[in-house]
Design an enzyme around this catalytic site. Structure first.
Site, mmCIF file in Angstrom:
data_model
loop_
_atom_site.group_PDB
_atom_site.id
_atom_site.type_symbol
_atom_site.label_atom_id
_atom_site.label_comp_id
_atom_site.label_asym_id
_atom_site.label_seq_id
_atom_site.Cartn_x
_atom_site.Cartn_y
_atom_site.Cartn_z
ATOM 1 N N TYR A 139 47.481 30.809 37.722
ATOM 2 C CA TYR A 139 47.218 31.706 39.051
ATOM 3 C C TYR A 139 45.862 32.404 38.873
ATOM 4 O O TYR A 139 45.093 32.226 39.944
ATOM 5 C CB TYR A 139 48.282 32.651 38.969
ATOM 6 C CG TYR A 139 48.193 33.510 40.297
ATOM 7 C CD1 TYR A 139 48.819 33.505 41.286
ATOM 8 C CD2 TYR A 139 47.965 34.836 40.013
ATOM 9 C CE1 TYR A 139 48.629 34.292 42.391
ATOM 10 C CE2 TYR A 139 47.427 36.038 41.070
ATOM 11 C CZ TYR A 139 48.180 35.668 42.329
ATOM 12 O OH TYR A 139 47.856 36.363 43.284
ATOM 13 N N THR A 148 55.205 43.707 46.741
ATOM 14 C CA THR A 148 55.489 42.648 47.792
ATOM 15 C C THR A 148 56.272 41.620 46.860
ATOM 16 O O THR A 148 56.612 41.819 45.552
ATOM 17 C CB THR A 148 54.715 41.770 48.331
ATOM 18 O OG1 THR A 148 53.888 41.073 47.375
ATOM 19 C CG2 THR A 148 53.391 42.665 49.053
ATOM 20 N N ASP A 208 53.804 29.258 57.917
ATOM 21 C CA ASP A 208 54.550 29.493 56.609
ATOM 22 C C ASP A 208 55.601 28.506 56.493
ATOM 23 O O ASP A 208 55.796 27.517 57.215
ATOM 24 C CB ASP A 208 55.618 30.794 56.858
ATOM 25 C CG ASP A 208 55.542 31.609 55.333
ATOM 26 O OD1 ASP A 208 55.230 32.619 55.204
ATOM 27 O OD2 ASP A 208 56.506 30.904 54.543
ATOM 28 N N LYS A 229 42.499 31.661 41.570
ATOM 29 C CA LYS A 229 42.035 33.090 42.524
ATOM 30 C C LYS A 229 40.489 32.989 42.028
ATOM 31 O O LYS A 229 39.874 33.512 42.670
ATOM 32 C CB LYS A 229 42.854 34.221 41.992
ATOM 33 C CG LYS A 229 44.235 34.153 42.592
ATOM 34 C CD LYS A 229 44.471 34.072 44.066
ATOM 35 C CE LYS A 229 45.983 34.188 44.517
ATOM 36 N NZ LYS A 229 45.903 34.017 45.854
HETATM 37 P P1 NAD Z 1 54.604 36.996 49.576
HETATM 38 O O1 NAD Z 1 55.329 36.326 48.506
HETATM 39 O O2 NAD Z 1 55.289 38.343 50.115
HETATM 40 O O3 NAD Z 1 54.504 36.080 50.518
HETATM 41 C C1 NAD Z 1 53.833 34.810 50.601
HETATM 42 C C2 NAD Z 1 54.139 34.009 51.836
HETATM 43 O O4 NAD Z 1 53.444 32.741 51.634
HETATM 44 C C3 NAD Z 1 55.577 33.604 52.047
HETATM 45 O O5 NAD Z 1 56.162 33.994 53.219
HETATM 46 C C4 NAD Z 1 55.702 32.261 51.614
HETATM 47 O O6 NAD Z 1 57.053 31.640 52.218
HETATM 48 C C5 NAD Z 1 54.692 31.661 51.923
HETATM 49 N N1 NAD Z 1 54.124 30.529 51.217
HETATM 50 C C6 NAD Z 1 54.238 30.210 49.864
HETATM 51 N N2 NAD Z 1 53.759 29.097 49.772
HETATM 52 C C7 NAD Z 1 53.509 28.587 50.792
HETATM 53 C C8 NAD Z 1 52.963 27.217 51.302
HETATM 54 N N3 NAD Z 1 52.636 26.234 50.363
HETATM 55 N N4 NAD Z 1 52.473 27.146 52.500
HETATM 56 C C9 NAD Z 1 52.614 28.111 53.487
HETATM 57 N N5 NAD Z 1 53.052 29.168 53.190
HETATM 58 C C10 NAD Z 1 53.710 29.337 51.895
HETATM 59 O O7 NAD Z 1 53.231 37.371 48.655
HETATM 60 P P2 NAD Z 1 52.120 38.300 49.021
HETATM 61 O O8 NAD Z 1 52.341 39.454 47.910
HETATM 62 O O9 NAD Z 1 52.075 38.879 50.471
HETATM 63 O O10 NAD Z 1 50.842 37.540 48.544
HETATM 64 C C11 NAD Z 1 50.183 36.975 49.545
HETATM 65 C C12 NAD Z 1 48.564 36.554 48.994
HETATM 66 O O11 NAD Z 1 48.188 37.846 48.449
HETATM 67 C C13 NAD Z 1 48.813 35.437 48.008
HETATM 68 O O12 NAD Z 1 47.799 34.645 48.100
HETATM 69 C C14 NAD Z 1 48.845 36.229 46.644
HETATM 70 O O13 NAD Z 1 48.390 35.414 45.429
HETATM 71 C C15 NAD Z 1 47.866 37.246 47.150
HETATM 72 N N6 NAD Z 1 48.141 38.403 46.006
HETATM 73 C C16 NAD Z 1 48.959 39.006 45.920
HETATM 74 C C17 NAD Z 1 49.095 40.125 44.924
HETATM 75 C C18 NAD Z 1 50.453 41.167 44.838
HETATM 76 O O14 NAD Z 1 50.581 41.945 44.116
HETATM 77 N N7 NAD Z 1 51.449 40.943 45.682
HETATM 78 C C19 NAD Z 1 48.037 40.510 44.188
HETATM 79 C C20 NAD Z 1 47.003 39.835 44.479
HETATM 80 C C21 NAD Z 1 46.891 38.709 45.523
#
Ligand code: NAD
Length: 270
Positions: A170, A205, A38, A174
């Site tokens: 975004y 989240t 992270d 994706k």
């Molecule tokens: P989150 O924000 O809760 O967690 C993301 C984590 O990634 C954080 O701990 C952050 O510090 C870390 N991070 C950010 N940039 C980084 C980098 N450059 N290098 C290393 N770590 C980094 O997010 P989440 O909701 O758990 O999302 C995880 C994945 O799921 C993402 O790829 C997101 O796009 C995808 N996603 C999320 C949702 C949603 O609704 N939350 C929906 C579809 C897809």
């Protein structure tokens, strides 16, 4: 029943929060040794302490890495192999949703480029270095260890459907993850390296909830969700566990949707 990831080694990016955090906890509870990656050191170290208390028999390592930098991703994979001798699971999960990401006319190029750097190039580099490591995995059939492995790339439901609440960079990033992952799956299938995209629906989240910071913004989405609620990170972690484990041994190249039915929806029930 033996733990589902016994003797395996997994890297999880974005392990400090949301899907990555829940996956790290779950994978460890199923016997995997975990490399937590992270950019946020405090969050990942908290995750590491939590895992230690819940699963004292597995080993965890934290590597501070920015997946938007190739040298960081290379060092991350090298650390996993140095520490544990192999890499079985690469969960390229870290991603951002930038608050200034908007429609075609309002999104600035620097926001577009930053989003692509992390969400797309980060997944490419994670895949690249994981392939190179997985090819060299020592075999140990008695312990269920083979060359190859499972690579899971987090895409999104917006890779499959359009939203009138735009975050153009975004969504484009994706969609590219989804297309790239399918092709990777085809190229590496005969090496025993499986690739699947995880397509989450909208989740409770920080990534989404920080963005949907008013009841109106949340309601604008909730009305479209068949189950009438946002998903939970742990519901994605359970799917990631399945894709990571040998239970999904004949699944590769899939757009694995965990979206509460959203992408099959025309109108919702009232
Ligand atoms: P989150 O924000 O809760 O967690 C993301 C984590 O990634 C954080 O701990 C952050 O510090 C870390 N991070 C950010 N940039 C980084 C980098 N450059 N290098 C290393 N770590 C980094 O997010 P989440 O909701 O758990 O999302 C995880 C994945 O799921 C993402 O790829 C997101 O796009 C995808 N996603 C999320 C949702 C949603 O609704 N939350 C929906 C579809 C897809």
């Amino acid at each position: 029943m033996s733990p589902r990831l016994l003797n395996k080694v997994a890297i999880i990016t974005g392990a400090g929060s949301g899907i990555g955090l829940e996956s790290a906890i779950l994978f460890a509870s199923e016997g995997a040794n975990i490399v937590l990656a992270d950019i946020n050191q405090a969050a990942a170290e908290k995750a590491q302490a939590l895992i230690k208390s819940k699963s004292p028999n597995v080993q965890t390592v934290f590597v501070k890495s920015d997946v938007g930098k190739e040298e960081d991703v290379k060092a991350l994979v090298e650390r996993a192999v140095t520490e544990f001798g192999r890499l079985d699971i690469m969960f390229n999960n870290a991603g951002i949703m930038h608050p200034q990401d908007d429609n075609a006319t309002n999104t600035e190029e620097k926001i577009w480029d930053l989003t692509m750097q992390i969400n797309l190039k980060g997944v490419w580099w994670g895949s690249k270095y994981a392939i190179l490591a997985m090819r060299k995995n020592p075999t140990d059939p008695a312990r269920g260890l083979h060359t190859g492995g499972s690579i899971i790339n987090t895409a999104s439901f917006v890779a499959l459907m359009g939203a009138a609440t735009p975050q153009l960079a975004y969504t484009a990033s994706k969609g590219a993850v989804l297309a790239m992952t399918r092709e990777l799956a085809m190229v590496h299938a005969r090496e025993g390296i499986r690739f699947n995209s995880l397509c989450p629906g909208p989740l409770k989240t920080p990534l989404l909830m920080d963005f949907l910071d008013t009841p109106e913004k949340r309601e604008r989405r909730l009305v479209h969700l068949p189950m009438g609620r946002f998903g939970e990170a742990v519901e994605l972690a359970r799917a990631a566990l399945f894709l990571a484990s040998d239970e999904s041994s004949y699944i590769t190249g899939s757009d694995f949707k965990v979206d509460g039915g959203l992408s099959s929806c025309y109108v919702t029930a009232v």
